[in-house]
Motif scaffolding. Structure first.
Motif, PDB file in Angstrom:
ATOM      1  N   GLU A   1      -3.227   8.914  -3.698  1.00 38.39           N
ATOM      2  CA  GLU A   1      -4.195   8.512  -2.681  1.00 38.39           C
ATOM      3  C   GLU A   1      -5.336   7.672  -3.275  1.00 38.39           C
ATOM      4  O   GLU A   1      -5.730   6.656  -2.745  1.00 38.39           O
ATOM      5  CB  GLU A   1      -4.757   9.793  -2.038  1.00 38.39           C
ATOM      6  N   ARG A   2      -5.863   8.136  -4.414  1.00 41.49           N
ATOM      7  CA  ARG A   2      -7.033   7.473  -4.992  1.00 41.49           C
ATOM      8  C   ARG A   2      -6.718   6.040  -5.402  1.00 41.49           C
ATOM      9  O   ARG A   2      -7.520   5.124  -5.210  1.00 41.49           O
ATOM     10  CB  ARG A   2      -7.492   8.290  -6.207  1.00 41.49           C
ATOM     11  N   TYR A   3      -5.513   5.839  -5.966  1.00 40.11           N
ATOM     12  CA  TYR A   3      -5.113   4.482  -6.349  1.00 40.11           C
ATOM     13  C   TYR A   3      -4.951   3.615  -5.118  1.00 40.11           C
ATOM     14  O   TYR A   3      -5.239   2.430  -5.133  1.00 40.11           O
ATOM     15  CB  TYR A   3      -3.810   4.522  -7.142  1.00 40.11           C
ATOM     16  N   ALA A   4      -4.501   4.223  -4.023  1.00 40.41           N
ATOM     17  CA  ALA A   4      -4.310   3.463  -2.789  1.00 40.41           C
ATOM     18  C   ALA A   4      -5.653   2.964  -2.249  1.00 40.41           C
ATOM     19  O   ALA A   4      -5.775   1.820  -1.826  1.00 40.41           O
ATOM     20  CB  ALA A   4      -3.595   4.328  -1.750  1.00 40.41           C
TER      21      ALA A   4
ATOM     22  N   LEU B   1       0.807  -1.228   0.000  1.00 45.11           N
ATOM     23  CA  LEU B   1       0.000   0.000   0.000  1.00 45.11           C
ATOM     24  C   LEU B   1       0.844   1.283   0.000  1.00 45.11           C
ATOM     25  O   LEU B   1       0.560   2.203  -0.769  1.00 45.11           O
ATOM     26  CB  LEU B   1      -0.964  -0.029   1.181  1.00 45.11           C
TER      27      LEU B   1
ATOM     28  N   ALA C   1       0.542   4.295  -2.883  1.00 38.19           N
ATOM     29  CA  ALA C   1       0.166   5.675  -2.557  1.00 38.19           C
ATOM     30  C   ALA C   1       1.263   6.641  -2.987  1.00 38.19           C
ATOM     31  O   ALA C   1       0.995   7.721  -3.503  1.00 38.19           O
ATOM     32  CB  ALA C   1      -0.090   5.792  -1.058  1.00 38.19           C
TER      33      ALA C   1
END
Lengths: 108, 204
Positions: free
Chosen positions: B176-179, B167, B171
Protein backbone atom coordinates in the motif's frame (compact mmCIF):
# COMPACT_ATOMS: atom_id res chain seq x y z
CA UNK A 1 -10.87 29.17 -39.62
CA UNK A 2 -9.75 26.33 -37.38
CA UNK A 3 -6.55 25.98 -39.36
CA UNK A 4 -5.80 29.67 -38.88
CA UNK A 5 -6.55 29.32 -35.17
CA UNK A 6 -4.22 26.32 -34.90
CA UNK A 7 -1.46 28.10 -36.81
CA UNK A 8 -1.78 31.02 -34.45
CA UNK A 9 -1.51 28.70 -31.45
CA UNK A 10 1.43 26.81 -32.92
CA UNK A 11 3.36 30.04 -33.37
CA UNK A 12 3.42 30.54 -29.64
CA UNK A 13 6.32 28.50 -28.26
CA UNK A 14 4.58 27.72 -24.99
CA UNK A 15 1.16 26.93 -26.44
CA UNK A 16 1.32 23.25 -25.45
CA UNK A 17 2.04 24.10 -21.84
CA UNK A 18 -0.44 26.98 -21.98
CA UNK A 19 -3.24 24.56 -22.89
CA UNK A 20 -2.38 22.33 -19.94
CA UNK A 21 -2.09 25.24 -17.52
CA UNK A 22 -5.50 26.49 -18.65
CA UNK A 23 -6.95 23.05 -17.97
CA UNK A 24 -5.72 22.75 -14.36
CA UNK A 25 -7.96 25.45 -12.76
CA UNK A 26 -10.87 24.27 -14.91
CA UNK A 27 -10.39 20.73 -13.58
CA UNK A 28 -9.94 21.96 -10.00
CA UNK A 29 -13.22 23.89 -10.11
CA UNK A 30 -15.08 20.95 -11.64
CA UNK A 31 -13.48 18.21 -9.51
CA UNK A 32 -16.65 17.48 -7.52
CA UNK A 33 -18.85 17.12 -10.61
CA UNK A 34 -18.81 13.43 -11.58
CA UNK A 35 -20.30 14.17 -14.98
CA UNK A 36 -17.53 16.65 -15.82
CA UNK A 37 -14.83 14.22 -14.66
CA UNK A 38 -16.34 11.37 -16.68
CA UNK A 39 -16.74 13.53 -19.78
CA UNK A 40 -13.18 14.85 -19.57
CA UNK A 41 -11.68 11.39 -19.08
CA UNK A 42 -13.83 9.92 -21.84
CA UNK A 43 -12.87 12.74 -24.21
CA UNK A 44 -9.20 12.24 -23.39
CA UNK A 45 -9.19 8.52 -24.12
CA UNK A 46 -11.25 8.98 -27.28
CA UNK A 47 -8.84 11.60 -28.60
CA UNK A 48 -5.84 9.46 -27.68
CA UNK A 49 -7.14 6.48 -29.64
CA UNK A 50 -7.95 8.73 -32.61
CA UNK A 51 -4.60 10.52 -32.52
CA UNK A 52 -2.57 7.34 -32.34
CA UNK A 53 -4.64 5.90 -35.17
CA UNK A 54 -3.81 9.04 -37.19
CA UNK A 55 -0.14 8.76 -36.23
CA UNK A 56 -0.31 5.24 -37.67
CA UNK A 57 -1.94 6.61 -40.83
CA UNK A 58 0.80 9.19 -41.41
CA UNK A 59 3.39 6.45 -40.89
CA UNK A 60 1.62 3.94 -43.13
CA UNK A 61 1.05 6.47 -45.93
CA UNK A 62 4.76 7.28 -46.07
CA UNK A 63 6.63 4.60 -48.04
CA UNK A 64 10.00 5.72 -46.67
CA UNK A 65 8.87 5.66 -43.02
CA UNK A 66 7.03 2.39 -43.51
CA UNK A 67 10.17 0.69 -44.79
CA UNK A 68 11.95 1.80 -41.60
CA UNK A 69 9.30 0.53 -39.21
CA UNK A 70 11.37 -2.24 -37.64
CA UNK A 71 14.21 0.22 -37.20
CA UNK A 72 11.86 2.66 -35.41
CA UNK A 73 10.57 -0.15 -33.21
CA UNK A 74 14.06 -1.26 -32.25
CA UNK A 75 15.06 2.29 -31.33
CA UNK A 76 11.93 2.68 -29.24
CA UNK A 77 12.45 -0.57 -27.36
CA UNK A 78 16.14 0.23 -26.72
CA UNK A 79 15.36 3.69 -25.33
CA UNK A 80 12.49 2.31 -23.23
CA UNK A 81 14.61 -0.44 -21.68
CA UNK A 82 17.56 1.91 -21.08
CA UNK A 83 15.40 4.47 -19.28
CA UNK A 84 13.61 1.86 -17.18
CA UNK A 85 16.96 0.30 -16.23
CA UNK A 86 18.47 3.70 -15.39
CA UNK A 87 15.50 4.59 -13.19
CA UNK A 88 15.79 1.23 -11.46
CA UNK A 89 19.47 1.80 -10.62
CA UNK A 90 18.92 5.33 -9.30
CA UNK A 91 15.87 4.40 -7.21
CA UNK A 92 17.83 1.51 -5.69
CA UNK A 93 20.44 4.05 -4.50
CA UNK A 94 17.81 6.33 -2.94
CA UNK A 95 15.55 3.61 -1.56
CA UNK A 96 16.90 3.78 2.02
CA UNK A 97 16.24 7.53 2.21
CA UNK A 98 12.83 7.09 0.61
CA UNK A 99 11.83 4.40 3.09
CA UNK A 100 12.67 6.72 5.98
CA UNK A 101 10.26 9.29 4.55
CA UNK A 102 7.43 6.78 4.58
CA UNK A 103 8.01 5.78 8.18
CA UNK A 104 10.49 2.91 7.83
CA UNK A 105 10.09 -0.64 6.63
CA UNK A 106 7.34 -2.14 8.77
CA UNK A 107 5.54 -4.14 6.15
CA UNK A 108 6.80 -7.57 7.19
CA UNK B 1 -1.74 -3.46 -20.01
CA UNK B 2 -5.10 -3.86 -21.76
CA UNK B 3 -4.99 -0.12 -22.41
CA UNK B 4 -1.47 -0.24 -23.85
CA UNK B 5 -2.34 -3.14 -26.14
CA UNK B 6 -5.48 -1.37 -27.35
CA UNK B 7 -3.37 1.70 -28.15
CA UNK B 8 -0.90 -0.44 -30.09
CA UNK B 9 -3.82 -2.01 -31.96
CA UNK B 10 -5.16 1.47 -32.93
CA UNK B 11 -1.69 2.48 -34.07
CA UNK B 12 -1.28 -0.72 -36.10
CA UNK B 13 -4.74 -0.31 -37.66
CA UNK B 14 -3.75 3.25 -38.62
CA UNK B 15 -0.58 2.00 -40.32
CA UNK B 16 -2.63 -0.47 -42.34
CA UNK B 17 -5.24 2.13 -43.34
CA UNK B 18 -2.47 4.59 -44.24
CA UNK B 19 -0.68 2.02 -46.35
CA UNK B 20 -3.86 1.09 -48.20
CA UNK B 21 -4.43 4.83 -48.81
CA UNK B 22 -8.01 4.88 -47.50
CA UNK B 23 -7.55 8.21 -45.72
CA UNK B 24 -5.73 11.13 -47.37
CA UNK B 25 -2.71 12.01 -45.29
CA UNK B 26 -3.43 15.77 -45.23
CA UNK B 27 -6.72 15.13 -43.42
CA UNK B 28 -4.88 13.29 -40.69
CA UNK B 29 -2.33 16.05 -40.26
CA UNK B 30 -4.98 18.77 -39.86
CA UNK B 31 -7.01 16.80 -37.34
CA UNK B 32 -3.84 16.06 -35.38
CA UNK B 33 -3.19 19.70 -34.49
CA UNK B 34 -6.58 20.65 -33.11
CA UNK B 35 -7.18 17.44 -31.18
CA UNK B 36 -3.72 17.69 -29.62
CA UNK B 37 -4.68 21.05 -28.09
CA UNK B 38 -7.95 19.61 -26.80
CA UNK B 39 -6.08 16.62 -25.38
CA UNK B 40 -3.60 18.89 -23.59
CA UNK B 41 -6.40 20.96 -22.07
CA UNK B 42 -8.21 17.82 -20.90
CA UNK B 43 -4.94 16.42 -19.51
CA UNK B 44 -4.62 19.65 -17.49
CA UNK B 45 -8.17 19.18 -16.23
CA UNK B 46 -7.22 15.67 -15.10
CA UNK B 47 -4.44 17.18 -12.99
CA UNK B 48 -6.87 19.70 -11.50
CA UNK B 49 -9.38 16.97 -10.62
CA UNK B 50 -6.86 15.22 -8.44
CA UNK B 51 -5.88 16.82 -5.14
CA UNK B 52 -4.23 13.71 -3.65
CA UNK B 53 -0.78 15.16 -4.37
CA UNK B 54 -1.00 17.88 -1.72
CA UNK B 55 -2.02 15.39 0.97
CA UNK B 56 0.76 12.96 0.08
CA UNK B 57 3.45 15.64 0.35
CA UNK B 58 1.99 16.83 3.66
CA UNK B 59 1.96 13.30 5.07
CA UNK B 60 5.28 12.01 3.76
CA UNK B 61 7.46 15.14 3.67
CA UNK B 62 9.86 16.45 1.08
CA UNK B 63 11.89 13.25 0.73
CA UNK B 64 9.13 11.71 -1.38
CA UNK B 65 10.28 14.07 -4.17
CA UNK B 66 13.36 11.84 -4.50
CA UNK B 67 11.13 9.26 -6.19
CA UNK B 68 10.19 11.22 -9.34
CA UNK B 69 13.70 12.71 -9.28
CA UNK B 70 15.15 9.19 -9.46
CA UNK B 71 13.11 8.51 -12.57
CA UNK B 72 14.23 11.77 -14.20
CA UNK B 73 17.87 11.20 -13.32
CA UNK B 74 17.72 7.51 -14.25
CA UNK B 75 16.06 8.25 -17.59
CA UNK B 76 18.69 10.88 -18.36
CA UNK B 77 21.47 8.42 -17.51
CA UNK B 78 19.80 5.65 -19.52
CA UNK B 79 19.41 8.04 -22.48
CA UNK B 80 23.08 8.96 -22.42
CA UNK B 81 24.12 5.30 -22.29
CA UNK B 82 21.80 4.21 -25.11
CA UNK B 83 22.71 7.30 -27.16
CA UNK B 84 26.33 6.13 -26.93
CA UNK B 85 25.39 2.53 -27.81
CA UNK B 86 22.93 3.11 -30.68
CA UNK B 87 25.62 3.94 -33.28
CA UNK B 88 27.16 0.50 -32.65
CA UNK B 89 23.78 -1.09 -33.43
CA UNK B 90 23.67 0.97 -36.64
CA UNK B 91 20.91 3.26 -35.32
CA UNK B 92 22.62 6.55 -34.43
CA UNK B 93 20.19 9.24 -33.22
CA UNK B 94 20.76 12.86 -32.14
CA UNK B 95 21.00 13.20 -28.35
CA UNK B 96 18.13 15.70 -28.41
CA UNK B 97 15.82 13.11 -29.97
CA UNK B 98 16.80 10.41 -27.47
CA UNK B 99 16.25 12.79 -24.53
CA UNK B 100 12.93 13.98 -25.99
CA UNK B 101 11.65 10.40 -26.29
CA UNK B 102 12.94 9.58 -22.80
CA UNK B 103 11.15 12.62 -21.33
CA UNK B 104 7.87 10.79 -21.96
CA UNK B 105 8.56 8.83 -18.73
CA UNK B 106 6.05 6.19 -19.82
CA UNK B 107 3.28 8.68 -20.66
CA UNK B 108 3.06 7.19 -24.14
CA UNK B 109 -0.12 8.85 -25.37
CA UNK B 110 0.89 12.43 -24.74
CA UNK B 111 4.60 12.12 -25.55
CA UNK B 112 4.10 10.37 -28.89
CA UNK B 113 1.34 12.71 -30.00
CA UNK B 114 3.25 15.84 -28.92
CA UNK B 115 6.39 14.79 -30.76
CA UNK B 116 4.40 13.79 -33.85
CA UNK B 117 2.60 17.14 -33.60
CA UNK B 118 5.96 18.88 -33.87
CA UNK B 119 6.19 17.46 -37.38
CA UNK B 120 8.17 14.33 -36.48
CA UNK B 121 5.90 11.32 -37.02
CA UNK B 122 8.85 8.91 -37.12
CA UNK B 123 10.16 10.10 -33.76
CA UNK B 124 6.60 10.14 -32.41
CA UNK B 125 6.35 6.45 -33.24
CA UNK B 126 9.67 5.77 -31.50
CA UNK B 127 8.28 7.63 -28.46
CA UNK B 128 5.13 5.49 -28.51
CA UNK B 129 7.08 2.22 -28.47
CA UNK B 130 9.69 3.45 -25.95
CA UNK B 131 7.11 4.73 -23.49
CA UNK B 132 4.72 1.82 -23.82
CA UNK B 133 7.59 -0.50 -22.95
CA UNK B 134 7.75 1.14 -19.47
CA UNK B 135 4.25 -0.13 -18.83
CA UNK B 136 4.87 -3.57 -20.32
CA UNK B 137 8.16 -4.03 -18.40
CA UNK B 138 6.48 -3.03 -15.13
CA UNK B 139 3.41 -5.23 -15.57
CA UNK B 140 5.25 -8.31 -16.80
CA UNK B 141 8.29 -8.14 -14.52
CA UNK B 142 6.97 -6.54 -11.30
CA UNK B 143 7.76 -9.48 -8.97
CA UNK B 144 11.29 -9.79 -10.37
CA UNK B 145 11.85 -6.02 -10.18
CA UNK B 146 10.77 -5.95 -6.52
CA UNK B 147 13.18 -8.76 -5.69
CA UNK B 148 16.01 -6.96 -7.52
CA UNK B 149 15.59 -3.44 -6.20
CA UNK B 150 12.83 -3.36 -3.58
CA UNK B 151 9.28 -2.03 -3.56
CA UNK B 152 10.19 1.21 -5.31
CA UNK B 153 11.40 -0.70 -8.38
CA UNK B 154 8.05 -0.96 -10.22
CA UNK B 155 7.27 2.66 -9.29
CA UNK B 156 10.52 3.70 -10.98
CA UNK B 157 10.10 1.62 -14.14
CA UNK B 158 6.44 2.65 -14.52
CA UNK B 159 7.32 6.36 -14.43
CA UNK B 160 4.20 8.41 -15.13
CA UNK B 161 2.10 5.23 -15.43
CA UNK B 162 2.65 4.57 -11.69
CA UNK B 163 -0.39 6.73 -10.92
CA UNK B 164 -2.89 4.77 -12.99
CA UNK B 165 -2.33 1.72 -15.19
CA UNK B 166 0.59 0.30 -13.18
CA UNK B 167 -0.83 1.17 -9.76
CA UNK B 168 -2.44 -2.27 -9.14
CA UNK B 169 0.80 -4.23 -9.67
CA UNK B 170 2.74 -1.76 -7.51
CA UNK B 171 0.26 -2.27 -4.68
CA UNK B 172 0.20 -6.03 -5.20
CA UNK B 173 3.95 -6.72 -5.25
CA UNK B 174 5.20 -3.76 -3.19
CA UNK B 175 2.42 -2.78 -0.81
CA UNK B 176 0.00 0.00 0.00
CA UNK B 177 2.69 2.49 1.02
CA UNK B 178 4.59 2.09 -2.25
CA UNK B 179 1.34 2.58 -4.13
CA UNK B 180 0.67 5.92 -2.39
CA UNK B 181 4.16 7.13 -3.21
CA UNK B 182 3.68 5.79 -6.75
CA UNK B 183 0.63 8.00 -7.20
CA UNK B 184 2.68 11.02 -6.18
CA UNK B 185 5.63 10.13 -8.40
CA UNK B 186 3.38 9.39 -11.37
CA UNK B 187 1.56 12.70 -11.02
CA UNK B 188 4.72 14.78 -10.77
CA UNK B 189 6.16 13.04 -13.85
CA UNK B 190 2.88 13.39 -15.75
CA UNK B 191 2.95 17.14 -15.21
CA UNK B 192 6.60 17.38 -16.23
CA UNK B 193 6.24 15.44 -19.51
CA UNK B 194 4.78 18.30 -21.62
CA UNK B 195 7.09 20.86 -20.01
CA UNK B 196 10.26 18.85 -20.61
CA UNK B 197 9.35 17.72 -24.13
CA UNK B 198 8.54 21.29 -25.18
CA UNK B 199 11.73 22.53 -23.54
CA UNK B 200 13.98 19.86 -25.06
CA UNK B 201 12.73 20.42 -28.61
CA UNK B 202 12.46 24.20 -28.38
CA UNK B 203 15.73 25.09 -26.73
CA UNK B 204 18.12 22.13 -26.87
Amino acid sequence: MWTAFCDLLADMPLSYIGCILAGIPAGYLLRRRPLAVRTANGTASGIIYALLFLLGVSLGADEDLLSRISELGLRGISIGIACAAGSLVVVRIFSATLLRSSGGENRQ
Amino acid sequence: MKNGLLILACFAAGILVGKLGWIPRALGDGALDLSLYILLFVAGMGMGFDTRNFRIVRDLGWRVALLPMSVILGSALGSLVIWGLLPFLGHAMPLRDVLGVAAGFGYYSLSSVMIAGMGQPALGSVALIANISHELITMLLAPLLVRLAGGFAPVATAGAAAMDTCLPVIALYGGERYAIMGVFSGMVLTMLVPVLITGIFAWF
